[in-house]
Design an enzyme around this catalytic site. Structure first.
Site, PDB file in Angstrom:
ATOM      1  N   GLY A  12      77.235  59.345  62.337  1.00 21.86           N
ATOM      2  CA  GLY A  12      77.211  58.220  62.073  1.00 21.86           C
ATOM      3  C   GLY A  12      76.778  57.027  62.832  1.00 21.86           C
ATOM      4  O   GLY A  12      77.949  55.939  62.752  1.00 21.86           O
ATOM      5  N   ARG A  65      76.471  72.074  42.808  1.00 21.44           N
ATOM      6  CA  ARG A  65      75.705  70.893  43.178  1.00 21.44           C
ATOM      7  C   ARG A  65      76.416  69.737  42.121  1.00 21.44           C
ATOM      8  O   ARG A  65      77.322  68.574  42.028  1.00 21.44           O
ATOM      9  CB  ARG A  65      74.340  70.290  42.749  1.00 21.44           C
ATOM     10  N   ARG A  91      72.241  64.823  51.635  1.00 27.81           N
ATOM     11  CA  ARG A  91      72.429  65.467  50.501  1.00 27.81           C
ATOM     12  C   ARG A  91      71.279  65.379  49.741  1.00 27.81           C
ATOM     13  O   ARG A  91      71.788  64.224  49.557  1.00 27.81           O
ATOM     14  CB  ARG A  91      73.978  65.934  50.446  1.00 27.81           C
ATOM     15  N   ILE A  92      71.311  66.349  49.111  1.00 25.12           N
ATOM     16  CA  ILE A  92      70.387  66.260  47.468  1.00 25.12           C
ATOM     17  C   ILE A  92      71.275  65.932  46.271  1.00 25.12           C
ATOM     18  O   ILE A  92      72.524  66.432  46.810  1.00 25.12           O
ATOM     19  CB  ILE A  92      69.190  67.186  47.354  1.00 25.12           C
ATOM     20  N   LEU A  93      71.311  64.211  46.756  1.00 27.89           N
ATOM     21  CA  LEU A  93      72.426  64.127  44.982  1.00 27.89           C
ATOM     22  C   LEU A  93      71.758  64.330  43.705  1.00 27.89           C
ATOM     23  O   LEU A  93      70.342  64.485  43.150  1.00 27.89           O
ATOM     24  CB  LEU A  93      73.361  62.852  45.372  1.00 27.89           C
ATOM     25  N   ASN A 107      70.461  53.590  50.846  1.00 28.92           N
ATOM     26  CA  ASN A 107      70.114  54.833  51.653  1.00 28.92           C
ATOM     27  C   ASN A 107      68.806  54.201  53.068  1.00 28.92           C
ATOM     28  O   ASN A 107      68.350  53.093  52.959  1.00 28.92           O
ATOM     29  CB  ASN A 107      69.515  56.117  51.000  1.00 28.92           C
ATOM     30  N   HIS A 109      65.683  56.015  55.824  1.00 26.74           N
ATOM     31  CA  HIS A 109      65.005  56.931  55.842  1.00 26.74           C
ATOM     32  C   HIS A 109      64.094  56.819  56.959  1.00 26.74           C
ATOM     33  O   HIS A 109      63.513  55.694  57.172  1.00 26.74           O
ATOM     34  CB  HIS A 109      64.590  57.312  54.742  1.00 26.74           C
ATOM     35  N   THR A 141      67.136  56.330  44.266  1.00 25.48           N
ATOM     36  CA  THR A 141      67.146  57.271  42.430  1.00 25.48           C
ATOM     37  C   THR A 141      67.434  58.469  42.585  1.00 25.48           C
ATOM     38  O   THR A 141      67.250  59.164  44.230  1.00 25.48           O
ATOM     39  CB  THR A 141      65.955  56.340  41.825  1.00 25.48           C
ATOM     40  N   GLU A 174      66.825  51.058  63.431  1.00 26.23           N
ATOM     41  CA  GLU A 174      67.935  50.968  62.177  1.00 26.23           C
ATOM     42  C   GLU A 174      68.929  51.031  62.387  1.00 26.23           C
ATOM     43  O   GLU A 174      69.702  49.668  61.906  1.00 26.23           O
ATOM     44  CB  GLU A 174      67.774  52.630  62.016  1.00 26.23           C
TER      45      GLU A 174
HETATM   46  C1  GAR Z   1      69.198  58.727  60.873  1.00 24.44           C
HETATM   47  O1  GAR Z   1      68.240  58.341  61.834  1.00 24.44           O
HETATM   48  C2  GAR Z   1      69.459  58.005  59.204  1.00 24.44           C
HETATM   49  O2  GAR Z   1      68.019  57.321  59.222  1.00 24.44           O
HETATM   50  C3  GAR Z   1      68.529  59.551  58.660  1.00 24.44           C
HETATM   51  O3  GAR Z   1      70.072  60.698  59.256  1.00 24.44           O
HETATM   52  C4  GAR Z   1      70.000  59.949  60.700  1.00 24.44           C
HETATM   53  C5  GAR Z   1      71.663  59.853  61.434  1.00 24.44           C
HETATM   54  O4  GAR Z   1      71.828  59.473  62.034  1.00 24.44           O
HETATM   55  N1  GAR Z   1      69.031  60.257  57.804  1.00 24.44           N
HETATM   56  C6  GAR Z   1      68.282  60.661  57.368  1.00 24.44           C
HETATM   57  O5  GAR Z   1      67.039  61.762  57.238  1.00 24.44           O
HETATM   58  C7  GAR Z   1      68.243  60.703  55.019  1.00 24.44           C
HETATM   59  N2  GAR Z   1      67.293  61.037  54.662  1.00 24.44           N
HETATM   60  P1  GAR Z   1      73.604  58.192  62.552  1.00 24.44           P
HETATM   61  O6  GAR Z   1      74.634  59.656  62.127  1.00 24.44           O
HETATM   62  O7  GAR Z   1      73.359  58.323  63.667  1.00 24.44           O
HETATM   63  O8  GAR Z   1      73.369  56.949  61.568  1.00 24.44           O
END
Ligand code: GAR
Length: 211
Positions: A12, A65, A91-93, A107, A109, A141, A174
């Site tokens: 998180g 799901r 999760r795949i939604l 989101n 990525h 999407t 990020e």
């Molecule tokens: C982050 O790097 C995020 O971009 C990635 O998971 C990590 C979560 O870190 N998300 C994905 O790969 C989604 N496809 P966090 O729990 O510390 O924010």
């Protein structure tokens, strides 16, 4: 005042960055809840310590799901969010779930989409020998890891990079970019037209500072 629900599956740290930015920059928004599909998600304790309501909807409790997404949607909608933020929500939604939040679910990525969808994005980048890598904030999407792109930023890939070092570089990025993109949404700046995201100029009058 806009209402935001954040979904997490683990650490998180992106959720934390958004919560901190919303507070320190005094966004006209409140984080209404942090919801996880995993009871052991580390980020839940950070949110709870900040007085943010937390909830767990465990995918293990549902047969498929469709049922899980229905339960998750019920939990999210208790907080009537203007925006749903996926922050490491792994999760795949289903399409009906995504459709319900169309235009109001973001989101992040860890790659420069459309390159390197799915998992192990940093390994994919190293394997392909790309010289720049990065992260993407996009509207969600039904097409996994696709959707109108709000923001992308890059880091250089150097010869001595490992999966770990690349992950660290991208994660630091990020934490800067996701709060910025969420803030743009909250301020009503983002417009989606024919699959592209544009920013419109916003005057103080556009931003709802009412309670
Ligand atoms: C982050 O790097 C995020 O971009 C990635 O998971 C990590 C979560 O870190 N998300 C994905 O790969 C989604 N496809 P966090 O729990 O510390 O924010």
């Amino acid at each position: 005042m806009r209402s935001i629900v954040i979904l997490i599956s683990g650490r998180g740290s992106n959720m934390e960055a958004i919560v901190r930015a919303a507070q320190t920059e005094q966004w006209p928004a409140k984080i209404a809840a942090v919801i996880s599909n995993r009871v052991d998600a580390g980020g839940l304790s950070f949110a709870a310590a900040r007085g943010i309501p937390t909830a767990v909807v465990s995918n293990k409790d549902y047969a498929d799901r469709t049922q899980f997404d229905a339960a998750l949607r019920r939990e999210i909608d208790r907080f009537s969010p203007d925006l749903v933020v996926l922050a490491g929500f792994m999760r795949i939604l289903t399409a009906p779930f995504v459709q319900h939040y169309a235009g109001r679910m973001l989101n992040i990525h860890p790659s420069l989409l459309p390159s390197f969808t799915g998992l192990a994005t940093h390994l994919q980048a190293l394997t392909m020998g790309v010289k720049v890598h990065g992260a993407t904030v996009h509207f969600v999407t039904a097409d996994l890891d696709h959707g109108p792109i709000v923001l992308q930023e890059v880091v250089p890939v150097t010869d001595d990079d490992t999966v770990r070092s690349l992950e660290e570089k991208v994660l630091a990025l990020e934490h800067q970019m996701y709060p910025r993109a969420v803030r743009w949404f909250v301020e009503g700046r983002l417009v989606i037209e024919e699959g592209r995201v544009y920013q419109r100029a916003v005057t103080a009058l556009d931003v709802d500072f009412s309670g």
